[in-house]
Design a protein around this motif. Structure first.
Motif, PDB file in Angstrom:
ATOM      1  N   GLY A  19       0.802  -1.220   0.000  1.00 25.14           N
ATOM      2  CA  GLY A  19       0.000   0.000   0.000  1.00 25.14           C
ATOM      3  C   GLY A  19       0.829   1.261   0.000  1.00 25.14           C
ATOM      4  O   GLY A  19       0.535   2.214  -0.725  1.00 25.14           O
ATOM      5  N   THR A  69      -6.186  -0.853   2.061  1.00 26.33           N
ATOM      6  CA  THR A  69      -7.367  -0.066   2.418  1.00 26.33           C
ATOM      7  C   THR A  69      -8.203  -0.793   3.469  1.00 26.33           C
ATOM      8  O   THR A  69      -8.679  -0.178   4.426  1.00 26.33           O
ATOM      9  N   GLU A  74     -10.541   1.737   5.646  1.00 27.84           N
ATOM     10  CA  GLU A  74     -10.900   2.901   4.844  1.00 27.84           C
ATOM     11  C   GLU A  74     -11.915   2.572   3.751  1.00 27.84           C
ATOM     12  O   GLU A  74     -12.255   3.448   2.964  1.00 27.84           O
ATOM     13  N   HIS A  75     -12.366   1.301   3.682  1.00 28.84           N
ATOM     14  CA  HIS A  75     -13.412   0.986   2.717  1.00 28.84           C
ATOM     15  C   HIS A  75     -14.703   1.674   3.145  1.00 28.84           C
ATOM     16  O   HIS A  75     -14.910   1.954   4.322  1.00 28.84           O
TER      17      HIS A  75
END
Length: 199
Positions: A19, A69, A74-75
């Motif tokens: 990421g 994510t 953070e979804h």
């Protein structure tokens, strides 16, 4: 359980690494886009290859960062009801979500993509656009991205089970999330700093 938690930490490290470095794919796509615009304006020429490599880089960055994510919660989540439920119920909803939804969808997509990627690689399929690129590198992003997402889902599952057994922290709380008390202290400090600067 300790072995599973070690596996979970290894998956977290993998997705953190992927990421954090996937941002360079966005940078590369932006740089290529700017260079393409300059070449088009200055030399009145361009190539579909420039456009396609931007799409490829964006697809790779978007897909391989899905696990990162999820790791950072953070979804998009609709927690209108879930947030009002007891913590154990929330954890069980997470567990069932990973088992009944995330895992089957990821496995199905990987299963369906692998033959397509193999075919694209074997045939050397090219873009139909003049000056276009070979297609299999962008197809590889699909199984790679969903594999990382699947691994992260399993990592979250391990953390949920560990929490229920009293062996780990609450996995539904973001690691960098501040408590209400910490947010209040930060707000007071900012207010005092602003008041101190005022004439």
């Amino acid at each position: 359980m300790q072995a599973l938690l070690a596996l979970s930490r290894a998956i977290d490290r993998l997705n953190t690494f992927v990421g954090k470095y996937s941002i360079w794919l966005i940078f590369a796509a932006t740089f290529i886009s700017a260079a393409n615009a300059v070449v088009r304006k200055v030399f009145d020429t361009s190539s579909n290859g420039f456009l396609e490599v931007q799409w490829y880089l964006f697809a790779w960055s978007f897909l391989i960062a899905a696990g990162y994510t999820l790791l950072n919660r953070e979804h998009v989540r609709i927690d209108v009801l879930n947030s009002h439920l007891p913590k154990k119920v929330q954890i069980w909803i997470e567990i069932l979500g990973v088992i009944l939804f995330l895992t089957p969808v990821c496995v199905l997509i990987i299963w369906l993509c692998i033959p397509i990627v193999a075919e694209r690689y074997a045939t050397g399929e090219m873009s139909p656009n003049p000056g276009g690129l070979i297609r299999w590198p962008v197809w590889v992003a699909l199984p790679a991205g969903f594999a990382l997402l699947l691994l992260q889902g399993w990592s979250e599952l391990i953390k949920c089970v560990a929490f229920l057994k009293g062996l780990g922290p609450d996995p539904t709380v973001k690691a960098d999330a501040k408590s209400a008390e910490e947010e209040l202290v930060e707000a007071l400090r900012q207010h005092q700093a602003a008041a101190g600067k005022a004439p």
